[in-house]
Motif scaffolding. Structure first.
Motif, PDB file in Angstrom:
ATOM      1  N   ASN A   1       0.830  -1.212   0.000  1.00  0.00           N
ATOM      2  CA  ASN A   1       0.000   0.000   0.000  1.00  0.00           C
ATOM      3  C   ASN A   1       0.869   1.268   0.000  1.00  0.00           C
ATOM      4  OD1 ASN A   1      -2.219   1.594  -0.028  1.00  0.00           O
ATOM      5  ND2 ASN A   1      -2.748   1.313   2.141  1.00  0.00           N
ATOM      6  N   PRO A   2       1.514   1.536  -1.147  1.00  0.00           N
ATOM      7  CA  PRO A   2       2.379   2.724  -1.230  1.00  0.00           C
ATOM      8  C   PRO A   2       1.545   3.974  -1.473  1.00  0.00           C
ATOM      9  CG  PRO A   2       2.427   1.473  -3.285  1.00  0.00           C
ATOM     10  CD  PRO A   2       1.472   0.756  -2.386  1.00  0.00           C
ATOM     11  N   LYS A   3       1.090   4.578  -0.384  1.00  0.00           N
ATOM     12  CA  LYS A   3       0.053   5.623  -0.489  1.00  0.00           C
ATOM     13  C   LYS A   3       0.449   6.818  -1.355  1.00  0.00           C
ATOM     14  CE  LYS A   3      -2.498   4.460   3.656  1.00  0.00           C
ATOM     15  NZ  LYS A   3      -1.867   4.070   4.914  1.00  0.00           N
ATOM     16  N   GLY A   4       1.761   7.087  -1.436  1.00  0.00           N
ATOM     17  CA  GLY A   4       2.156   8.275  -2.215  1.00  0.00           C
ATOM     18  C   GLY A   4       2.869   7.919  -3.508  1.00  0.00           C
ATOM     19  N   LEU A   5       2.643   6.709  -4.009  1.00  0.00           N
ATOM     20  CA  LEU A   5       3.377   6.269  -5.205  1.00  0.00           C
ATOM     21  C   LEU A   5       3.274   7.296  -6.338  1.00  0.00           C
ATOM     22  CD1 LEU A   5       3.611   2.723  -6.648  1.00  0.00           C
ATOM     23  CD2 LEU A   5       3.289   4.651  -8.173  1.00  0.00           C
ATOM     24  N   ASP A   6       4.418   7.671  -6.849  1.00  0.00           N
ATOM     25  CA  ASP A   6       4.435   8.653  -7.932  1.00  0.00           C
ATOM     26  C   ASP A   6       5.517   8.269  -8.935  1.00  0.00           C
ATOM     27  OD1 ASP A   6       4.441  10.816  -9.591  1.00  0.00           O
ATOM     28  OD2 ASP A   6       5.070  12.282  -8.083  1.00  0.00           O
ATOM     29  N   ALA A   7       5.105   7.574  -9.981  1.00  0.00           N
ATOM     30  CA  ALA A   7       6.073   7.109 -10.990  1.00  0.00           C
ATOM     31  C   ALA A   7       6.711   8.291 -11.715  1.00  0.00           C
ATOM     32  CB  ALA A   7       5.383   6.175 -11.981  1.00  0.00           C
ATOM     33  N   ASN A   8       6.023   9.450 -11.700  1.00  0.00           N
ATOM     34  CA  ASN A   8       6.639  10.634 -12.329  1.00  0.00           C
ATOM     35  C   ASN A   8       7.886  11.060 -11.571  1.00  0.00           C
ATOM     36  OD1 ASN A   8       4.835  11.101 -14.503  1.00  0.00           O
ATOM     37  ND2 ASN A   8       3.318  11.674 -12.949  1.00  0.00           N
TER      38      ASN A   8
ATOM     39  N   GLY B   1      -7.260  -1.049  -7.684  1.00  0.00           N
ATOM     40  CA  GLY B   1      -7.440  -0.620  -9.087  1.00  0.00           C
ATOM     41  C   GLY B   1      -6.159  -0.092  -9.722  1.00  0.00           C
ATOM     42  N   GLY B   2      -5.054  -0.147  -9.001  1.00  0.00           N
ATOM     43  CA  GLY B   2      -3.816   0.455  -9.530  1.00  0.00           C
ATOM     44  C   GLY B   2      -3.014  -0.492 -10.416  1.00  0.00           C
ATOM     45  N   ASP B   3      -2.071   0.080 -11.136  1.00  0.00           N
ATOM     46  CA  ASP B   3      -1.196  -0.706 -12.009  1.00  0.00           C
ATOM     47  C   ASP B   3       0.150   0.039 -12.090  1.00  0.00           C
ATOM     48  OD1 ASP B   3       0.174  -1.854 -14.124  1.00  0.00           O
ATOM     49  OD2 ASP B   3      -1.598  -2.042 -15.425  1.00  0.00           O
ATOM     50  N   VAL B   4       1.151  -0.492 -11.390  1.00  0.00           N
ATOM     51  CA  VAL B   4       2.434   0.218 -11.333  1.00  0.00           C
ATOM     52  C   VAL B   4       3.089   0.277 -12.717  1.00  0.00           C
ATOM     53  CG1 VAL B   4       4.667   0.381 -10.165  1.00  0.00           C
ATOM     54  CG2 VAL B   4       2.740  -0.651  -8.969  1.00  0.00           C
ATOM     55  N   LEU B   5       2.928  -0.798 -13.491  1.00  0.00           N
ATOM     56  CA  LEU B   5       3.536  -0.811 -14.828  1.00  0.00           C
ATOM     57  C   LEU B   5       2.930   0.259 -15.722  1.00  0.00           C
ATOM     58  CD1 LEU B   5       5.745  -2.684 -16.110  1.00  0.00           C
ATOM     59  CD2 LEU B   5       4.910  -3.460 -13.925  1.00  0.00           C
ATOM     60  N   LYS B   6       1.626   0.439 -15.594  1.00  0.00           N
ATOM     61  CA  LYS B   6       0.947   1.466 -16.397  1.00  0.00           C
ATOM     62  C   LYS B   6       1.475   2.845 -15.990  1.00  0.00           C
ATOM     63  CE  LYS B   6      -3.746   2.995 -17.558  1.00  0.00           C
ATOM     64  NZ  LYS B   6      -3.927   4.217 -16.753  1.00  0.00           N
ATOM     65  N   ASP B   7       1.521   3.078 -14.694  1.00  0.00           N
ATOM     66  CA  ASP B   7       2.017   4.379 -14.216  1.00  0.00           C
ATOM     67  C   ASP B   7       3.434   4.625 -14.719  1.00  0.00           C
ATOM     68  OD1 ASP B   7      -0.322   4.461 -12.877  1.00  0.00           O
ATOM     69  OD2 ASP B   7       0.518   4.582 -10.852  1.00  0.00           O
ATOM     70  N   LEU B   8       4.261   3.590 -14.605  1.00  0.00           N
ATOM     71  CA  LEU B   8       5.657   3.788 -14.997  1.00  0.00           C
ATOM     72  C   LEU B   8       5.798   3.968 -16.511  1.00  0.00           C
ATOM     73  CD1 LEU B   8       8.590   4.023 -14.170  1.00  0.00           C
ATOM     74  CD2 LEU B   8       8.810   1.550 -14.376  1.00  0.00           C
ATOM     75  N   SER B   9       5.028   3.196 -17.276  1.00  0.00           N
ATOM     76  CA  SER B   9       5.174   3.329 -18.729  1.00  0.00           C
ATOM     77  C   SER B   9       4.738   4.737 -19.164  1.00  0.00           C
ATOM     78  CB  SER B   9       4.406   2.239 -19.481  1.00  0.00           C
ATOM     79  OG  SER B   9       3.044   2.335 -19.195  1.00  0.00           O
ATOM     80  N   GLU B  10       3.689   5.265 -18.532  1.00  0.00           N
ATOM     81  CA  GLU B  10       3.256   6.629 -18.894  1.00  0.00           C
ATOM     82  C   GLU B  10       4.299   7.665 -18.463  1.00  0.00           C
ATOM     83  OE1 GLU B  10      -1.486   5.550 -18.729  1.00  0.00           O
ATOM     84  OE2 GLU B  10      -0.683   6.910 -17.213  1.00  0.00           O
ATOM     85  N   ALA B  11       4.833   7.454 -17.270  1.00  0.00           N
ATOM     86  CA  ALA B  11       5.809   8.429 -16.750  1.00  0.00           C
ATOM     87  C   ALA B  11       7.095   8.414 -17.584  1.00  0.00           C
ATOM     88  CB  ALA B  11       6.130   8.116 -15.292  1.00  0.00           C
TER      89      ALA B  11
END
Ligand code: FUL
Length: 483
Positions: free
Chosen positions: A72-79, A124-134
């Motif tokens: 539960n990384p509440k502040g996850l920010d791939a940017n 509902g999150g997806d770290v790969l999606k966040d990272l690929s967009e960032a």
């Protein structure tokens, strides 16, 4: 020493490659790199990120029994990850999409042991999606680590089922997130379960779905392991090995992988994976390495014909922690400080011989891999080729940079660098070595003052050696030279 002083070829007369004077370029020495391998090598530094349930359990190797709700990384920010990577000088980020515990950072359709079952973004999150967009937003590339060893998956140990499951997960990663530049097949494997990995099937899928991706494993086929996790390549370091004599996961290959093989038939250059901290995952009680440790690693990896894969692990908030960010920025800045100034940039360059106008010694003043100095074949009385940089006023340097035109193969097997005209009028040996490859950096114990600096090449593969760049730098961070 008698040199041939070269004039710049008349504009339009010669181009790299065939020249109007009809001197063909030297033939390649096999094996040679693919376009993807060349691109990878020129990145020099890639950022690695270990992130997953281990981040929350304070473990390095999870058991597979972890409750996904822990993630539960509440502040996850791939940017933030991508911005830091970009500013520090990385052009590719490789993320542990799945580590040995089997928890997936993307919502895989083939398991519930993933972000879907976590509290993060209510599943509902997806770290790969966040990272690929960032990464895309920053103009960076994406790489994925999919651990073959899966301590959660019930199919693990069943050959056909697990291999199919793994292929399914690979397909997800290689089709849902845009271009993938590197796929990392880690070598760790538990002893308890017998499991045969169908590597050739896996690699075929990678090539089918992401033709330009470099495949990393101990022995390639795209990129090989350097044989340790300390960021240290051999002083002798060939980009070539004989991959058919070794299999992935074979014990006792570290030394071979560390130095490569001058007679290797496969171009599989080494990657140095190392963490900025002691562990691969983030732990609250660990600190980042010092700037001087990171610079040492840079010289023993990038400076020895390798790529540096530096791990910077996100913390439990889902951010790269402040002290790591500060350190990696310092590191990137230090590299710029050292290498953005070439003290030989305006040198006049002469050589023992020149193959033809397109192969001028002054080509070594540019960083273009495809322009290079090529001598003529050695005459019967000649023992070496040499190239000399001569500056108008003595310069002080403590780093010598030499690069081969590796697109035509790695060649140099024995060489020495000499300097003269500074404090020491005689020509003195400042450094020597066995391999150069894409880039060799010699960091000198004490700074050297010189007017001329020469590279003598005594032994090489092929008809002639090809030097694409030769430069001098000053590294103010090297402790041994600080007052
Ligand atoms: C190893 C793994 O076991 C470590 O956890 C880490 O991922 C490292 C990069 O590779 O084989």
């Amino acid at each position: 020493m008698k040199g041939v002083v070269l004039a710049v070829p008349p504009l339009g007369q010669c181009e790299v490659g065939f020249c109007s004077l009809n001197v063909p370029p030297p033939l390649p020495v096999l094996p040679v790199p693919s376009a993807s391998q060349l691109k990878w090598q020129q990145r020099e530094m890639v950022m690695f990120m270990h992130f997953g349930v281990n981040t929350f359990t304070n473990n390095e190797w999870g058991t597979g029994k972890e409750d996904p709700k822990l993630f539960n990384p509440k502040g996850l920010d791939a940017n933030q990850w991508a911005t830091v990577a970009k500013e520090a000088g990385f052009s590719l980020l490789v993320l542990t999409a799945k580590h040995h515990d089997g928890f997936c950072l993307w919502p895989s359709a083939y398991t519930n042991h993933s972000v879907k079952s976590s509290l993060w973004e209510n599943g509902g999150g997806d770290v790969l999606k966040d990272l690929s967009e960032a990464t895309r937003a920053q103009g960076l590339d994406l790489g994925v680590y999919l651990s073959p060893w899966d301590r959660f998956e019930p199919f693990y140990g069943k050959e056909v089922q697990y291999n199919e499951f793994y292929l399914g997960q690979l397909q997800e990663l290689l089709t849902k997130y845009g271009p993938v530049s590197e796929v990392w097949f880690d070598g760790a494997k538990g002893d308890n379960t017998t499991m045969t990995y169908l590597f050739s099937e896996w690699f075929a899928i990678v090539k089918e779905l992401q033709i330009y991706a470099n495949i990393f494993s101990d022995v390639g086929p795209g990129v090989r392991w350097v044989g340790n996790e300390d960021g240290e390549a051999g002083l002798t370091c060939w980009s070539t090995i004989n991959s058919s004599s070794y299999h992935i996961g074979q014990a006792g290959t570290e030394g071979y992988l560390n130095t490569g093989d001058p007679y290797g038939t496969d171009w599989i250059p080494p990657e140095c994976d190392v963490s900025i901290r002691t562990g691969w995952f983030w732990h609250s009680d660990q600190k980042p390495k010092s700037l001087s440790q990171l610079l040492d690693i840079y010289y023993t990896s990038v400076g020895r014909n390798c790529l540096l894969l530096l791990n910077i692990p996100p913390n439990t908030t889902g951010l790269l922690s402040g002290e790591d960010v500060e350190r990696v920025m310092e590191f990137g800045k230090a590299i710029k400080t050292i290498f953005s100034v070439d003290l030989a940039a305006s040198a006049s360059v002469t050589a023992s011989s020149v193959r033809g106008p397109a192969f001028s010694p002054s080509n070594v003043l540019s960083n273009d891999l495809w322009t290079y100095w090529a001598p003529k074949d050695l005459g019967s009385n000649e023992k070496s080729h040499w190239i000399e940089l001569k500056v108008e006023e003595a310069v002080e340097f403590n780093v010598v940079r030499i690069q081969e035109s590796i697109g035509l193969g790695q060649r140099v097997m024995e060489y020495g660098v000499y300097a003269s005209g500074g404090d020491e009028k005689k020509m003195m040996l400042v450094s020597n070595g066995t391999t150069i490859g894409y880039k060799k950096l010699h960091r000198l114990e004490k700074p050297v003052k010189a007017i001329t600096v020469s590279l003598f090449i005594w032994k090489f593969k092929g008809d002639v050696p090809l030097i694409s760049s030769f430069g001098l730098h000053f590294d103010p961070f090297y402790n041994a030279v600080s007052p």
